[in-house]
Design an enzyme around this catalytic site. Structure first.
Site, PDB file in Angstrom:
ATOM      1  N   HIS A 199       1.733   4.764  -2.785  1.00 46.54           N
ATOM      2  CA  HIS A 199       1.786   6.028  -2.929  1.00 46.54           C
ATOM      3  C   HIS A 199       3.595   6.348  -3.210  1.00 46.54           C
ATOM      4  O   HIS A 199       3.004   7.608  -3.685  1.00 46.54           O
ATOM      5  CB  HIS A 199       1.827   6.227  -1.231  1.00 46.54           C
ATOM      6  CG  HIS A 199       0.269   6.270  -1.057  1.00 46.54           C
ATOM      7  ND1 HIS A 199      -0.181   6.784  -1.669  1.00 46.54           N
ATOM      8  CD2 HIS A 199       0.062   5.739   0.394  1.00 46.54           C
ATOM      9  CE1 HIS A 199      -1.964   7.034  -0.740  1.00 46.54           C
ATOM     10  NE2 HIS A 199      -1.751   5.685   0.752  1.00 46.54           N
ATOM     11  N   GLU A 251      -4.629   7.532  -3.163  1.00 49.02           N
ATOM     12  CA  GLU A 251      -4.848   6.514  -2.301  1.00 49.02           C
ATOM     13  C   GLU A 251      -5.315   5.249  -3.859  1.00 49.02           C
ATOM     14  O   GLU A 251      -5.460   4.123  -3.125  1.00 49.02           O
ATOM     15  CB  GLU A 251      -6.225   6.162  -1.077  1.00 49.02           C
ATOM     16  CG  GLU A 251      -6.562   6.041  -0.294  1.00 49.02           C
ATOM     17  CD  GLU A 251      -5.144   6.247   0.524  1.00 49.02           C
ATOM     18  OE1 GLU A 251      -4.705   6.514   0.253  1.00 49.02           O
ATOM     19  OE2 GLU A 251      -5.404   4.299   0.572  1.00 49.02           O
ATOM     20  N   HIS A 293       1.141  -1.351   0.316  1.00 50.35           N
ATOM     21  CA  HIS A 293      -0.113   0.050   0.393  1.00 50.35           C
ATOM     22  C   HIS A 293       0.755   1.154   0.349  1.00 50.35           C
ATOM     23  O   HIS A 293       0.986   2.327  -1.331  1.00 50.35           O
ATOM     24  CB  HIS A 293      -0.852   0.023   1.580  1.00 50.35           C
ATOM     25  CG  HIS A 293      -1.702   0.869   1.324  1.00 50.35           C
ATOM     26  ND1 HIS A 293      -3.440   1.205   0.950  1.00 50.35           N
ATOM     27  CD2 HIS A 293      -1.387   2.420   1.829  1.00 50.35           C
ATOM     28  CE1 HIS A 293      -3.550   2.499   0.980  1.00 50.35           C
ATOM     29  NE2 HIS A 293      -2.832   3.151   1.811  1.00 50.35           N
ATOM     30  N   GLU A 294       1.201   1.484   0.902  1.00 51.89           N
ATOM     31  CA  GLU A 294       2.632   2.399   0.957  1.00 51.89           C
ATOM     32  C   GLU A 294       3.602   2.801  -0.155  1.00 51.89           C
ATOM     33  O   GLU A 294       4.437   3.778  -0.719  1.00 51.89           O
ATOM     34  CB  GLU A 294       3.591   2.764   2.157  1.00 51.89           C
ATOM     35  CG  GLU A 294       2.443   2.426   3.818  1.00 51.89           C
ATOM     36  CD  GLU A 294       1.507   3.509   3.814  1.00 51.89           C
ATOM     37  OE1 GLU A 294       1.494   4.666   3.688  1.00 51.89           O
ATOM     38  OE2 GLU A 294       0.920   4.063   4.348  1.00 51.89           O
TER      39      GLU A 294
END
Lengths: 521, 521
Positions: free
Chosen positions: A287, A313, A283-284
């Site tokens: 980003h 997101e 997830h990170e």
């Protein structure tokens, strides 16, 4: 050749017209460099602070951040800057596409600030910096009482600031639009109602199914240091540029980016949940890919960085869910797990891992939620934020509201505030209107996924091979490189060839979880 | 009562006189807050950068730092600020002692900047940021050629800036005065000649002595992670406030301090030299104690932090040498070593450790030098800096000069530039005139040590007990708390009751090393 056909008078007229814009373009560049340096400082100090600073750093850091924010606000809201932007806006023929986008974004950033006094901005920054510290201790002690007065003060400050910015508009709408330009309660009400109509019955069907995926294959204790090595391996596998990455440890994972060459990921490892770490990192990393993928030509301008919270997101959830939790990716993920925990996964099949990581289970913690229940966690927060901003509720009501809504939407009982309304840092940071973008981002991502596959990218093949270059290339070209030069809805339209629709998201969830739980089988 | 005896006219006159200063005092406060935040950002970004940033961060970090420096320079050199400082300077009766000190320090900081154009400052910051990166790689490859052009450019820039600041003064004198107000070549020539007159024959006698201290008891390999644990233990033993400390790892150890609540120490561990780490930590911890010990009332003003490089070095060398390398402290140091390396020091006596840590041995590396040879390393650099600034030498000559002077003063042959002129980062950072303060700091420290003992502090007892509170209290009261409110020579005079004299330093060295090497015995 053009010279001979151009009369001298035209040249001198052009020069006269240019003389002012030339100075204005220099001012624009100077403004952008100054803003870049202040953002850089605010991002590095603000991001690293909670991760590495010693306890006594808090007060002076808060003061430094407030003062730097004040300088950013003063710089942008300077009337001279307004004049430069206005004059340049009248000469579009002299501007490159990048400069036009800069003007648009700077004008918007300026509008956000110009009506709120710099002292008030600074006081707010100081308040949230202090509140973040109070929240941290409140969460550790599960002590809502100590945090509640800060929440009320932060909401009051946010309502006031919204009114100053646009007295004719609902205060909450002002912040929703900030985090995702073009959005308001009307938009989100429709969006969430579509999502709820699909997810709530789907979750009920999944819960009732005889075919419950087992998590047995990933249960147990996993050495923390090995998990950190796994974390680094996963962002490498994802394709994050490690030469532009700092990886740290924190309570609440996040990604920050002082510059395109310096992106920070702070993760969190739970000894008893190896998948939590794995998906947090994917997830990170999403980003980070977005931040690193912005056109380098934008790096010293206001176009640097992701365009909105929702689009950010969309990237993180793309890599967490549409890549990370796909059946095809279970193979390379299993290989990574087996490398760091030799023997532990010897008898696990990719299918078993896929089932384990996709078990839909109503829970208490948003960041630990599966893909299906996730938007319901967001819905709770969205509804409570509306009540706080309309004055129908105060901080004192939040634990009760939280418990009621978690019972109603997710069917779980909230045992304490640490696992309730104190679990997230957003409110302590004054970030109201942020949560809804998490759900919206999933919907953006689902539409991008559909368009990517329709456009010929072999997403499944890339996931199975653990080589995500085609996925990154598609997203970099259509989303990342644009930075803030396009808004989310423009990016979606250009990338997908049609306007935003949440149907791709709800269809994806229905298809995936019907198959997983063998609904109607 | 005073009211009745004061005619009304006097009051109204006072009010009229006050109306302007009041606004000016507000401007002073606003100026200080702004400068505080910019210094905070520059210090954090600049200190942490080389320690934690990924490789690709360099270019954008350099740009951000240059731009922040430019804003600091613009802020200070703004003519409005000059007016405020001038007007307030005329009303000393309205100012507190703190405000008077602020005016003095701000005026000096302003004078340093106001004659150098902001663009030139920014270009210099950018140049040194780039040069720091080049130096790092040049050192790793022992490649003087790649760094030399940067050194010439940096010297030329520094000469030019010095001329802009004070055309009537020798450029090197300008920088010597910057790092230690009141100092110039004449002062240092006298100082170094006194030191040389004692140290060179003393070193010769020590080298010729039959009684050579053995380092056998500290030789061998020491696990790196255990050494880091030892490092933390030693700064704790020293009394550094760990709640205001970040401890990191770097190539070239340093201490930074964005704020009094956030001091950074970056150390370096050599597996084959456990004492190097121990004394580096005691040294950097001394810097940290100074930063943490400044009066909290100064934290948002220009009085925050140590008053000069020399006084900073006096504190670090106090804890490294006058505490750390004393015979009394060998006991608690041995205990610490034994705790982290069980068994390794079982048969070592404090006396053996004391002898091992004080062996005077001409070497190549300044930061590894013993107390006696250390000022000779500084002398080499001081003399080369003079030649570079007078134009008698360029970067191309430095390796030759370095080799000649190390042969002449220390009797050692320089095998390569990594262990020669590339060993220190200072020149890459543009810090000419800094090195001499290291030797001066030792002399300040020796005089403070003498005054402390004469004033009744049981220094030996405190060292033997490993409880340095009386030492810290004495230094905090007389040196640390004053921040930049007093200059070094004023601090020395007030703390010691007499003006600065290098005799305490040379006497200390003569006494200590004569005893250690049993000279004349």
């Amino acid at each position: 050749m053009a010279e001979t056909s151009t009369p001298r008078t035209d040249v001198s007229q052009t020069n006269a017209a240019l003389s002012n814009p030339r100075a204005d373009l220099e001012s624009l560049d100077e403004l952008e460099r100054r803003l870049f340096s202040l953002r850089y400082a605010i991002d590095e100090i603000g991001s690293l602070g909670p991760v590495i600073d010693p306890p006594r750093a808090t007060e002076e850091r808060a003061e430094a951040l407030a003062e730097l924010e004040r300088q950013r606000a003063q710089t942008l809201s300077n009337p001279l800057v307004g004049g430069v932007l206005e004059r340049l806006g009248k000469c579009p023929e002299l501007l490159s596409d990048t400069q036009k986008a800069q003007l648009r974004v700077l004008g918007r950033d300026r509008d956000e600030l110009v009506r709120v006094p710099a002292d008030e901005q600074a006081a707010f920054s100081r308040l949230t910096c202090e509140a973040e510290d109070v929240w941290r201790r409140a969460k550790a002690a599960s002590d809502w009482e100590s945090f509640a007065p800060y929440l009320d003060r932060i909401v009051a400050a946010r309502v006031n600031m919204a009114k100053e910015r646009d007295g004719g508009r609902d205060p909450y709408d002002v912040w929703l639009d900030d985090f995702e330009p073009g959005c308001d309660r009307a938009f989100y009400d429709t969006f969430f109602s579509q999502v709820k109509d699909v997810v709530v019955p789907l979750l009920a069907d999944c819960s009732a199914s005889r075919h419950q995926p087992s998590r047995a294959c990933v249960e147990g204790s996993f050495d923390v240091e090995r998990q950190w090595a796994l974390a680094r391996d996963l962002v490498r596998l994802e394709g994050v540029d490690e030469d532009a990455l700092w990886l740290g440890r924190t309570e609440h994972p996040f990604t920050g980016g002082p510059s395109t060459g310096f992106v920070l990921i702070a993760g969190h490892v739970h000894e008893d949940d190896v998948l939590s770490n794995a998906f947090t990192m994917l997830h990170e990393g999403g980003h980070a890919l977005y931040e690193q993928g912005v056109d380098p030509a934008y790096r010293y301008t206001s176009l640097k960085g992701g365009t909105s919270m929702g689009m950010h997101e969309a990237q993180s959830r793309f890599f967490e869910n549409y890549v990370g939790r796909s059946e095809a990716f279970a193979r390379p993920l299993l290989d990574a797990l087996a490398r760091h925990f030799p023997g532990r996964f010897a008898r696990v099949t990719p299918r078993q891992l896929y089932l384990a990581e996709n078990r839909a289970e109503p829970g208490l913690i948003r960041t630990e939620a599966d893909e299906l229940t996730y938007p319901l966690h967001i819905l709770v927060r969205y509804e409570i934020e509306q009540l706080l901003f309309s004055g129908e509720a105060t901080a004192a009501d939040v634990p009760r509201l939280w418990a009621e809504k978690y019972r109603a939407y997710l069917g779980v009982e909230v045992p304490d505030d640490a696992r309730g309304a104190l679990q997230d840092t957003h409110w302590a940071n004054g970030e109201f209107g942020y949560f809804p973008t998490y759900a919206l981002g999933s919907a953006f991502g689902a539409q991008l996924r559909h368009a990517m596959v329709a456009g010929g990218v072999d997403l499944e093949g890339a996931c199975a091979a653990g080589d995500l270059a085609p996925v990154r290339d598609w997203l970099r070209e259509r989303i990342w490189r644009w930075g803030r030069a396009k808004d989310s809805f423009e990016l979606i339209r250009d990338a997908c060839g049609e306007v935003f629709s949440p149907t791709y998201y709800t269809d994806y969830l229905a298809e995936k979880f019907s198959a997983l739980y063998r609904l109607g089988a």
